[in-house]
Design an enzyme around this catalytic site. Structure first.
Site, PDB file in Angstrom:
ATOM      1  N   ASP A 128      40.494  27.384  48.183  1.00  0.00           N
ATOM      2  CA  ASP A 128      39.279  26.612  48.016  1.00  0.00           C
ATOM      3  C   ASP A 128      38.127  27.620  47.989  1.00  0.00           C
ATOM      4  OD1 ASP A 128      37.473  24.404  48.036  1.00  0.00           O
ATOM      5  OD2 ASP A 128      37.129  24.808  50.165  1.00  0.00           O
TER       6      ASP A 128
ATOM      7  N   ASP B 144      34.086  26.909  48.234  1.00  0.00           N
ATOM      8  CA  ASP B 144      32.943  26.654  49.116  1.00  0.00           C
ATOM      9  C   ASP B 144      33.419  26.533  50.565  1.00  0.00           C
ATOM     10  OD1 ASP B 144      30.400  25.950  49.961  1.00  0.00           O
ATOM     11  OD2 ASP B 144      30.592  23.850  49.359  1.00  0.00           O
TER      12      ASP B 144
END
Lengths: 311, 311
Positions: free
Chosen positions: B34, B36
């Site tokens: 991932d 952010d």
């Protein structure tokens, strides 16, 4: 009006078309009306409404008006009724803006706390009449967000409740402000005036309703709101107490199954669905629908016609 | 770094702190990241990220990046990676804007149909690369509604899908347009790029996420969307097929339990939660949380430290 086809369809799923209006009127003391889709559509009065209200009043029935629309206060609503030629007292009108404010008052919402509002002036006015300080609302309509490094919105730590109603000026600033209050202020309440999917804000189209604004805040907070308007029974209890009315002697008249009719049934009232608003006969008859009114009819003014002799 | 306290807390609820990074690295072929909250927060790179990625690549591991943020296309994301000093190929990046477009392509979305977009340019770009016509998006950002009698929005009857992603320029016009398409165009699909409650759009605050915009459309349509991003496995299947990777040889690294870790677990991958984003240790340990990663650690660069000798 021939009702043969409708009647035979209705018999299939067991909700009778209102053929004996006289019997219904005699059996109750109070008529509780939804407004949009029952009395008017957008700014247009539905045919026969003034005559029907006059008839009910002349027969000594109490009439009360309840709307999930939260954009106006009771004062503003009275003006709308008047502009459409309906003479109604402020104390007979119960919009969900009022319901949200009355709820906060009923739980002794602390005087030093504030309420952040997504919605119109009506909510702010009703809060003020209850002695509660509201912030936000229309004045946040033009606020913008710029995601530059380090940017943040400072929110008021004294906000103890967020009230969300229909807001045609919804924007990301308001969503973020409400989200911050609910996520970060300990104990901050999340109150929805209503969760209606659609409304008749003009007579030309169905419009996304208060359920949109509430859905936005549900999506960012992962919380469920307390709903002040229908189908929550908050206002039913309030009205029943205020006017000393037995709920079993009330007939709830509305155009929505999942708010009006559910509200009436949950409250132990008689229920009459009118097909002049959002619900069509096929929606009522759909196997997916489990909310069945006691009666249905095309429009409110059918109460003027006693069809009992014809059938 | 002392991990004594964290370790003893972790033992209580059974998720081990990552003490043997070496063992984890050796056990998988691919790291699925991932972005952010794992690589950066807003526009700020998290310490040690470039060195960690370099180390993994130098050991022959495949690295793939997946973000639920839909505001950018793969092309735009590559520029962001570059601006932060990370050298990454476009084909290694899988934003949810791409996921939505690829999904529509995979179901042979009819060429004569269009897609209405709530969200940024990234979704429109990815749709175009898939040969699908997108409308709406940024160009509807300034549109206003005036509820005068008779007013309505005319919507395109050829819209066969609505794609909803994060949109800081969300307004009532977009909500109504999307609502009309979903409610009135027969068979119109409702696709969410993601339902994230919050995101780190700046490093100074958590911001209401794509879940808000999706929630608004759920509220007015009373429909559930098909979700293209995490935790939906659409992209996992796509990546696994494209790169010929066994899912059991992937380690999903993320900062969110309900998207990243759930996604990894549902896909049959190993999962590593980093506490550098939205999830805190107390959220992980909360009795309300049922989503448990295989390991957790403070930040990505802990993969550089082999603590196995210390313990």
């Amino acid at each position: 009006m021939s009702t043969t086809n409708i009647d035979s369809a209705a018999q299939i799923f067991g909700v009778p078309f209102l053929s004996n209006a006289e019997g219904l009127i005699n059996s109750v003391q109070t008529f509780l009306f939804d407004c949009d889709g029952v009395l008017w559509k957008g700014e247009k009065l539905i045919d026969g409404v003034p005559e029907t209200l006059d008839m009910l009043r002349s027969r000594g029935k109490k009439v009360v008006f309840m709307t999930n629309n939260s954009t106006k206060s009771r004062k503003q609503y009275r003006k709308k009724f008047e502009a459409l030629g309906l003479s109604v007292g402020e104390e007979e009108i119960f919009p969900s803006s009022f319901a949200a404010a009355v709820y906060l008052k009923s739980i002794d919402f602390p005087q030093e706390k504030k309420v952040y509002v997504i919605g119109g002036e009506g909510i702010l006015q009703e809060l003020e009449l209850c002695g509660i300080e509201g912030i936000g609302g229309p004045e946040d309509g033009d606020k913008k967000i710029d995601f530059k490094p380090g940017f943040f919105i400072e929110h008021d730590k004294d906000v103890g409740a967020v009230v969300v109603g229909f807001d045609q000026f919804i924007n990301y600033y308001k969503i973020q402000y409400a989200t911050l209050c609910i996520r970060e202020n300990p104990g901050c309440l999340f109150i929805a005036t209503n969760c209606d999917a659609v409304g008749h804000f003009t007579d030309a189209q169905e419009w996304a309703g208060g359920g949109s604004m509430v859905g936005a805040i549900k999506g960012s907070t992962e919380k469920e709101p307390l709903v002040a308007g229908k189908p929550s029974l908050l206002m039913m209890d309030y009205i029943s107490k205020k006017f000393q009315i037995k709920k079993s002697e009330i007939c709830m008249v509305g155009d929505r199954l999942d708010t009006d009719i559910l509200f009436g049934k949950n409250g132990g009232c008689k229920t009459l669905l009118v097909l002049s608003g959002v619900t069509t006969l096929s929606m009522l008859q759909s196997p997916e629908n489990s909310i069945l009114p006691d009666y249905y009819t095309d429009k409110l003014s059918d109460l003027l016609t006693d069809n009992s002799a014809d059938v």
